[in-house]
Design a protein around this motif. Structure first.
Motif, PDB file in Angstrom:
ATOM      1  N   THR A 172      -1.509  17.213   2.724  1.00  0.00           N
ATOM      2  CA  THR A 172      -3.194  17.566   2.161  1.00  0.00           C
ATOM      3  C   THR A 172      -3.775  17.874   3.000  1.00  0.00           C
ATOM      4  N   GLU A 173      -3.735  18.010   4.452  1.00  0.00           N
ATOM      5  CA  GLU A 173      -4.474  18.422   5.574  1.00  0.00           C
ATOM      6  C   GLU A 173      -4.284  19.780   6.060  1.00  0.00           C
ATOM      7  N   VAL A 181      -3.458   9.642   0.736  1.00  0.00           N
ATOM      8  CA  VAL A 181      -3.779   9.511   2.067  1.00  0.00           C
ATOM      9  C   VAL A 181      -4.682   8.267   2.532  1.00  0.00           C
ATOM     10  N   PRO A 182      -5.642   7.724   1.706  1.00  0.00           N
ATOM     11  CA  PRO A 182      -6.335   6.450   2.065  1.00  0.00           C
ATOM     12  C   PRO A 182      -5.330   5.257   1.928  1.00  0.00           C
ATOM     13  N   ALA A 183      -4.430   5.300   0.849  1.00  0.00           N
ATOM     14  CA  ALA A 183      -3.434   3.972   0.927  1.00  0.00           C
ATOM     15  C   ALA A 183      -2.540   4.126   2.079  1.00  0.00           C
ATOM     16  N   THR A 184      -2.022   5.249   2.491  1.00  0.00           N
ATOM     17  CA  THR A 184      -1.063   5.265   3.476  1.00  0.00           C
ATOM     18  C   THR A 184      -1.946   5.041   4.802  1.00  0.00           C
ATOM     19  N   LEU A 192       1.544   9.994   8.001  1.00  0.00           N
ATOM     20  CA  LEU A 192       1.839  11.245   8.586  1.00  0.00           C
ATOM     21  C   LEU A 192       2.291  12.260   7.325  1.00  0.00           C
ATOM     22  N   LEU A 193       3.421  11.894   6.599  1.00  0.00           N
ATOM     23  CA  LEU A 193       3.830  12.823   5.373  1.00  0.00           C
ATOM     24  C   LEU A 193       2.642  13.083   4.425  1.00  0.00           C
ATOM     25  N   PHE A 213       0.813  -1.216   0.100  1.00  0.00           N
ATOM     26  CA  PHE A 213      -0.146   0.039  -0.040  1.00  0.00           C
ATOM     27  C   PHE A 213       0.975   1.208  -0.090  1.00  0.00           C
ATOM     28  N   LEU A 214       1.942   1.291   0.789  1.00  0.00           N
ATOM     29  CA  LEU A 214       2.726   2.564   0.741  1.00  0.00           C
ATOM     30  C   LEU A 214       3.389   2.601  -0.613  1.00  0.00           C
TER      31      LEU A 214
END
Length: 146
Positions: free
Chosen positions: A93-94, A66-69, A87-88, A52-53
């Motif tokens: 994005t947030e 973000v969903p994959a991490t 976190l990265l 996933f990473l």
């Protein structure tokens, strides 16, 4: 069987091959461990998290999905790599003032005391948006318990 316990009590392995050349083969082994199957399940979770990473990387090699991490982190919350990658991606994005993001960052800083310095280096190299570390107020972060 080479190595391990011939009774199969202290050894376990998984080998996964795929007909699609895009998928790399996986060969995970646990030898001479009292809970070999439990340990192997742990390794399979880590391997899935890392897949996933890999899928979360953008063209510049930055964690951006973000969903994959998040999925990787949920699969292997004990993995510092999965936690840092999540976190990265979130920092890119947030909103830095989001209390949940701040709480997640603070928890990771407690677990990884060198994280603020790593984030500063990433920011100075242009791998994080300018002002990220200042926005998180990590320069003034209180001393964490070791």
């Amino acid at each position: 069987m080479l190595g391990g316990d011939v009774r199969g009590h202290m050894s376990a392995f998984v080998r996964r091959l795929h007909s699609d050349p895009e998928y790399r083969p996986v060969d995970l082994r646990v030898d001479s461990h009292p809970d070999a199957v439990v340990q192997l399940v742990h390794l399979v979770r880590i391997e899935r998290a890392h897949r996933f990473l890999t899928s979360a990387l953008d063209e510049q090699g930055r964690y951006a999905d973000v969903p994959a991490t998040q999925t990787a982190y949920q699969l292997a919350p004990e993995s510092a790599v999965a936690a840092s990658a999540h976190l990265l991606a979130r920092l890119r994005t947030e909103d830095l003032t989001d209390p949940e993001l701040r709480a997640f960052t603070d928890e990771l800083v407690r677990q990884q005391p060198r994280l603020p310095e790593r984030l500063r280096r990433l920011e100075s190299a242009g791998r994080l948006p300018a002002g990220t570390v200042e926005g998180l107020d990590l320069l003034e972060a209180p001393q964490r318990d070791a």
